[in-house]
Design an enzyme around this catalytic site. Structure first.
Site, PDB file in Angstrom:
ATOM      1  CG  HIS A   1      -0.841   4.861   5.891  1.00 38.29           C
ATOM      2  ND1 HIS A   1       0.145   4.659   6.835  1.00 38.29           N
ATOM      3  CD2 HIS A   1      -1.138   3.619   5.410  1.00 38.29           C
ATOM      4  CE1 HIS A   1       0.435   3.378   6.914  1.00 38.29           C
ATOM      5  NE2 HIS A   1      -0.339   2.719   6.065  1.00 38.29           N
TER       6      HIS A   1
ATOM      7  CE1 TYR B   1       2.549   4.189   3.801  1.00 33.40           C
ATOM      8  CE2 TYR B   1       4.750   4.890   4.452  1.00 33.40           C
ATOM      9  CZ  TYR B   1       3.657   4.063   4.620  1.00 33.40           C
ATOM     10  OH  TYR B   1       3.679   3.104   5.612  1.00 33.40           O
TER      11      TYR B   1
ATOM     12  CD  GLU C   1       1.208   1.386   2.581  1.00 36.24           C
ATOM     13  OE1 GLU C   1       2.356   0.937   2.723  1.00 36.24           O
ATOM     14  OE2 GLU C   1       0.269   1.088   3.358  1.00 36.24           O
TER      15      GLU C   1
ATOM     16  CG  HIS D   1       6.852  -1.034   4.628  1.00 37.22           C
ATOM     17  ND1 HIS D   1       7.321   0.254   4.769  1.00 37.22           N
ATOM     18  CD2 HIS D   1       5.527  -0.910   4.324  1.00 37.22           C
ATOM     19  CE1 HIS D   1       6.340   1.116   4.552  1.00 37.22           C
ATOM     20  NE2 HIS D   1       5.239   0.423   4.276  1.00 37.22           N
TER      21      HIS D   1
ATOM     22  CG  HIS E   1      -3.021  -1.589   6.034  1.00 24.83           C
ATOM     23  ND1 HIS E   1      -2.397  -2.132   4.935  1.00 24.83           N
ATOM     24  CD2 HIS E   1      -2.252  -0.507   6.381  1.00 24.83           C
ATOM     25  CE1 HIS E   1      -1.330  -1.436   4.622  1.00 24.83           C
ATOM     26  NE2 HIS E   1      -1.221  -0.436   5.493  1.00 24.83           N
TER      27      HIS E   1
ATOM     28  CG  HIS F   1      -0.845  -4.305   8.920  1.00 24.76           C
ATOM     29  ND1 HIS F   1      -0.123  -4.831   7.890  1.00 24.76           N
ATOM     30  CD2 HIS F   1      -0.841  -2.961   8.716  1.00 24.76           C
ATOM     31  CE1 HIS F   1       0.315  -3.878   7.091  1.00 24.76           C
ATOM     32  NE2 HIS F   1      -0.121  -2.728   7.555  1.00 24.76           N
TER      33      HIS F   1
END
Length: 307
Positions: A214, A255, A265, A246, A151, A200
């Site tokens: 990112h 990251y 990431e 997260h 993503h 996502h």
């Protein structure tokens, strides 16, 4: 029933300041495989990707030039173009095959300084383990050995607007959303949007237009994320967020920065998403929990460093 519309994030086209340094990072550290190198551009893919490239690096700066989403079939472009014209206010144009190497014709949108492309086909080069009685991974892997692009997170001022456009024109749906506060109609600070069953495929964060936060590579599990962080530390790659979970998406993450300052990431976990799953809402005062679930802190760079 045949799939329609956007299938997945297909590619990120990013700028780098020095191609030799970038090639070393993306090939030796992340383990991406070069497919073509020409005219100041390097095309890369993960070992479990079948299309010609998922990352295109171009020498001459930092940040993102454009991103591309693959649609399931060519007719989807006509459908989306009509919806975009009816939506209005977003510049839309057709792009020809060959404008992007190895990529078919398609559509191009511009929103918040970002160029977003849709295409229906890309030259296939095959996964590294093949598709007939394959092994579970290649025997020769460099560095982290990232299998796929997962993503991207882009910054722009009008997060409400781009979320609405992706939902109404491209049929994405939000898995999670961060709003300023608990008040009714509070502005959207960030949105995580899915085209299928991932939490996502793309996310947007309020910030300066046309900036990259990112782009992310999927790893198989938490152990792979921590092993990747170990390798990055051994090779003196600057970390931005050490391995953690997260709260947002429940994904496991690290990251770090490429030599040009573009944030990368490694990502694993997260839950399976469905269109009828209720959207999770976060308020800005809980960003620490959303970003770093264990320490519940926001790193100084998360909302200030873009490329």
């Amino acid at each position: 029933m045949a799939l329609t519309g956007v299938t997945r994030l297909g590619y990120v086209h990013a700028k780098v300041t020095d191609m030799a340094d970038a090639k070393q990072h993306y090939c030796e550290n992340l383990g991406l495989l070069p497919t073509t190198e020409e005219d100041g551009k390097l095309y890369l893919k993960g070992w479990d990707e079948w299309d010609h490239h998922s990352v295109l690096l171009e020498e001459g700066g930092v940040g993102v030039t454009k991103i591309g989403f693959k649609v399931n079939k060519v007719e989807d472009l006509d459908t989306i173009e009509k919806k975009a014209q009816a939506y209005g206010d977003v510049p839309t144009e057709r792009m020809s095959a060959g404008e992007n190497a190895e990529v078919s014709d398609g559509l191009r949108f511009r929103f918040g300084g970002h160029t977003i492309e849709l295409y229906h086909d890309m030259t296939e080069v095959g996964v590294e383990v093949g598709v007939i009685n394959p092994d579970s991974f290649p025997q020769e892997i460099k560095g982290i050995g990232a299998p796929i692009l997962d993503h991207a997170l882009l910054a722009l001022d009008d997060v409400d607007g781009i979320e609405r456009f992706f939902m109404e024109v491209l049929d994405f749906y939000p898995s999670e959303r961060m709003v300023a506060d608990h008040s009714e109609g509070a502005p959207v600070i960030a949105t995580w949007l899915s085209a299928g069953n991932k939490t996502h495929d793309i996310a947007f964060l309020k910030g300066p237009d046309a900036k990259l936060h990112h782009f992310s590579f999927y790893l198989k599990d938490w152990g792979a994320v921590t092993a990747a962080a170990d390798l990055l530390v051994h090779r003196d790659v600057p970390l931005d967020l050490v391995p953690t979970r997260h709260g947002i998406t429940r994904g496991e993450t690290t990251y770090f920065f490429d030599p040009s300052g573009n944030r990368n990431e490694t990502f694993s976990g997260a839950y399976v998403m469905y269109p009828d799953r209720p959207c999770v809402t976060w308020t800005m005062d809980q960003l620490g929990k959303g970003l770093d679930y264990y320490r519940r802190e926001v790193t100084d760079t998360f909302l200030t460093v873009f490329s």
